[in-house]
Design a protein around this motif. Structure first.
Motif, PDB file in Angstrom:
ATOM      1  N   SER B  54      18.249   6.306  -1.449  1.00  0.00           N
ATOM      2  CA  SER B  54      17.116   7.181  -1.776  1.00  0.00           C
ATOM      3  C   SER B  54      15.805   6.406  -1.704  1.00  0.00           C
ATOM      4  CB  SER B  54      17.278   7.746  -3.193  1.00  0.00           C
ATOM      5  OG  SER B  54      18.482   8.441  -3.331  1.00  0.00           O
ATOM      6  N   LYS B  55      14.729   7.143  -1.662  1.00  0.00           N
ATOM      7  CA  LYS B  55      13.410   6.508  -1.693  1.00  0.00           C
ATOM      8  C   LYS B  55      13.160   5.940  -3.084  1.00  0.00           C
ATOM      9  CE  LYS B  55      11.065   9.236   1.857  1.00  0.00           C
ATOM     10  NZ  LYS B  55       9.911  10.141   2.153  1.00  0.00           N
ATOM     11  N   ALA B  56      12.448   4.841  -3.109  1.00  0.00           N
ATOM     12  CA  ALA B  56      12.149   4.211  -4.386  1.00  0.00           C
ATOM     13  C   ALA B  56      11.140   5.030  -5.183  1.00  0.00           C
ATOM     14  CB  ALA B  56      11.607   2.803  -4.160  1.00  0.00           C
ATOM     15  N   THR B  57      11.239   4.924  -6.480  1.00  0.00           N
ATOM     16  CA  THR B  57      10.272   5.539  -7.384  1.00  0.00           C
ATOM     17  C   THR B  57       9.333   4.455  -7.883  1.00  0.00           C
ATOM     18  OG1 THR B  57      11.890   7.179  -8.108  1.00  0.00           O
ATOM     19  CG2 THR B  57       9.946   6.851  -9.496  1.00  0.00           C
ATOM     20  N   TYR B  58       8.053   4.607  -7.580  1.00  0.00           N
ATOM     21  CA  TYR B  58       7.084   3.575  -7.911  1.00  0.00           C
ATOM     22  C   TYR B  58       6.384   3.876  -9.237  1.00  0.00           C
ATOM     23  CZ  TYR B  58       7.632   1.732  -3.205  1.00  0.00           C
ATOM     24  OH  TYR B  58       8.147   1.178  -2.050  1.00  0.00           O
ATOM     25  N   GLU B  59       6.082   2.817  -9.965  1.00  0.00           N
ATOM     26  CA  GLU B  59       5.311   2.962 -11.184  1.00  0.00           C
ATOM     27  C   GLU B  59       3.855   3.296 -10.835  1.00  0.00           C
ATOM     28  OE1 GLU B  59       6.630   2.323 -14.719  1.00  0.00           O
ATOM     29  OE2 GLU B  59       8.135   3.134 -13.324  1.00  0.00           O
ATOM     30  N   GLN B  60       3.204   3.919 -11.775  1.00  0.00           N
ATOM     31  CA  GLN B  60       1.802   4.285 -11.565  1.00  0.00           C
ATOM     32  C   GLN B  60       0.980   3.033 -11.297  1.00  0.00           C
ATOM     33  OE1 GLN B  60       0.197   6.493 -14.850  1.00  0.00           O
ATOM     34  NE2 GLN B  60      -1.566   7.230 -13.700  1.00  0.00           N
ATOM     35  N   GLY B  61       0.154   3.118 -10.272  1.00  0.00           N
ATOM     36  CA  GLY B  61      -0.705   1.994  -9.936  1.00  0.00           C
ATOM     37  C   GLY B  61      -0.116   1.030  -8.919  1.00  0.00           C
ATOM     38  N   VAL B  62       1.135   1.197  -8.558  1.00  0.00           N
ATOM     39  CA  VAL B  62       1.768   0.336  -7.561  1.00  0.00           C
ATOM     40  C   VAL B  62       1.715   1.030  -6.210  1.00  0.00           C
ATOM     41  CG1 VAL B  62       3.875  -0.836  -6.856  1.00  0.00           C
ATOM     42  CG2 VAL B  62       3.292  -0.673  -9.284  1.00  0.00           C
ATOM     43  N   GLU B  63       1.123   0.361  -5.228  1.00  0.00           N
ATOM     44  CA  GLU B  63       0.944   0.971  -3.909  1.00  0.00           C
ATOM     45  C   GLU B  63       2.253   0.943  -3.122  1.00  0.00           C
ATOM     46  OE1 GLU B  63      -2.950  -1.686  -3.558  1.00  0.00           O
ATOM     47  OE2 GLU B  63      -2.658  -0.398  -1.806  1.00  0.00           O
ATOM     48  N   LYS B  64       2.799   2.114  -2.853  1.00  0.00           N
ATOM     49  CA  LYS B  64       4.084   2.167  -2.168  1.00  0.00           C
ATOM     50  C   LYS B  64       3.980   1.743  -0.712  1.00  0.00           C
ATOM     51  CE  LYS B  64       3.734   7.125  -1.107  1.00  0.00           C
ATOM     52  NZ  LYS B  64       4.412   8.446  -1.248  1.00  0.00           N
ATOM     53  N   ASP B  65       2.804   1.886  -0.111  1.00  0.00           N
ATOM     54  CA  ASP B  65       2.647   1.467   1.285  1.00  0.00           C
ATOM     55  C   ASP B  65       2.452  -0.047   1.402  1.00  0.00           C
ATOM     56  OD1 ASP B  65       0.718   4.439   1.975  1.00  0.00           O
ATOM     57  OD2 ASP B  65       2.873   4.062   2.177  1.00  0.00           O
ATOM     58  N   LYS B  66       2.137  -0.673   0.315  1.00  0.00           N
ATOM     59  CA  LYS B  66       1.956  -2.119   0.330  1.00  0.00           C
ATOM     60  C   LYS B  66       3.245  -2.831  -0.061  1.00  0.00           C
ATOM     61  CE  LYS B  66      -0.939  -5.844  -1.292  1.00  0.00           C
ATOM     62  NZ  LYS B  66      -1.172  -6.240   0.110  1.00  0.00           N
ATOM     63  N   PHE B  67       3.957  -2.260  -0.997  1.00  0.00           N
ATOM     64  CA  PHE B  67       5.206  -2.846  -1.470  1.00  0.00           C
ATOM     65  C   PHE B  67       6.349  -1.928  -1.020  1.00  0.00           C
ATOM     66  CE2 PHE B  67       3.246  -6.129  -3.910  1.00  0.00           C
ATOM     67  CZ  PHE B  67       2.065  -5.587  -4.412  1.00  0.00           C
ATOM     68  N   LEU B  68       6.896  -2.254   0.145  1.00  0.00           N
ATOM     69  CA  LEU B  68       7.938  -1.420   0.724  1.00  0.00           C
ATOM     70  C   LEU B  68       9.303  -1.833   0.188  1.00  0.00           C
ATOM     71  CD1 LEU B  68       6.739  -1.358   4.449  1.00  0.00           C
ATOM     72  CD2 LEU B  68       6.216   0.260   2.631  1.00  0.00           C
TER      73      LEU B  68
END
Lengths: 113, 118
Positions: B54-68
């Motif tokens: 599944s796609k990761a769930t990112y915490e608020q403030g964490v850029e998903k396009d930067k941290f793949l």
């Protein structure tokens, strides 16, 4: 909001018993209490886990009162190598809930000779 | 017991390049992995939670396009820091749990990766 509250730092001397208390007023029925130890530039290492009353293993004891709103990690006869940061986490081990995996500030224990 | 292997242990890269960090569960199937970042003298900050397939769930403030984050198999999750900048320099740690582990022993953490961006 942080799920746990711990003292920021503690000092002790070699050979003493150290007790670190963690407050978790909103602990849920399915939650366990887990303590981790972290040395600089290393990942956290499991110390002990409990649900209620008292748990003891070869390195520590964990005391949990009946209301489970707090817990105390007890390290007997600490040595210099016990200097580390100690974290308590509260959560459901089987829930894989990210809410359970957010660390509080931890307690920086310094053991002096 | 459950073992999580994290590589590399330290990496230095030039600003603007990408870096991939691997987290492997050696003796269990990691259905869920967590990625953390830790700055000096601070606590671990949860970045994202990933479930296998599944796609990761990112915490608020964490850029998903930067941290793949990729968690394509039950034994491997990767964190790629894209277009790294000096402010991304930090200690990155993964944690895993899943079937085959004794959950009563909590989540197992990797040994961490020290990233320095110059």
């Amino acid at each position: 909001l942080a799920k746990t509250t711990q003292p920021i730092s503690m000092d002790s001397y070699e050979g003493q018993e150290v007790n670190i208390t963690c407050s978790h007023n909103n602990i849920a029925t399915n939650d366990y209490i887990t303590w981790y130890q972290q040395f600089p530039s290393q990942g956290p290492r499991f110390i002990i886990q409990g649900y209620k009353t008292k748990v003891t293993n070869e390195v520590a004891s964990l005391f949990i009162p009946a209301d489970r709103k707090s817990s105390t990690l007890s390290l007997p006869r600490v040595s210099l190598s016990d200097t580390a940061v100690y974290y308590c986490l509260v959560g459901d081990p089987g829930g894989y809930n990210n809410n359970d995996m957010r660390f509080g500030a931890g307690t920086r224990l310094t053991v002096k000779p | 017991g459950a073992v999580v292997s994290q590589h590399p242990s330290r990496v230095i890269c030039k600003s603007g390049t990408s870096v991939k960090i691997e987290c492997r569960s050696l003796d269990f199937q990691a259905t869920t992995m967590f990625w953390y970042r830790q700055f000096p003298k601070q606590s671990l900050m949860l970045m994202a939670t990933s479930n296998e397939g599944s796609k990761a769930t990112y915490e608020q403030g964490v850029e998903k396009d930067k941290f793949l984050i990729n968690h394509a198999s039950l034994t491997l999750s990767t964190l790629t820091v894209t277009s790294a900048h000096p402010e991304d320099s930090s200690f990155y740690i993964c944690s895993a749990t899943g079937s085959g582990t004794d959950n009563l022993y909590g989540y197992t953490f990797g040994s961490g990766t020290r990233l320095t961006v110059v």
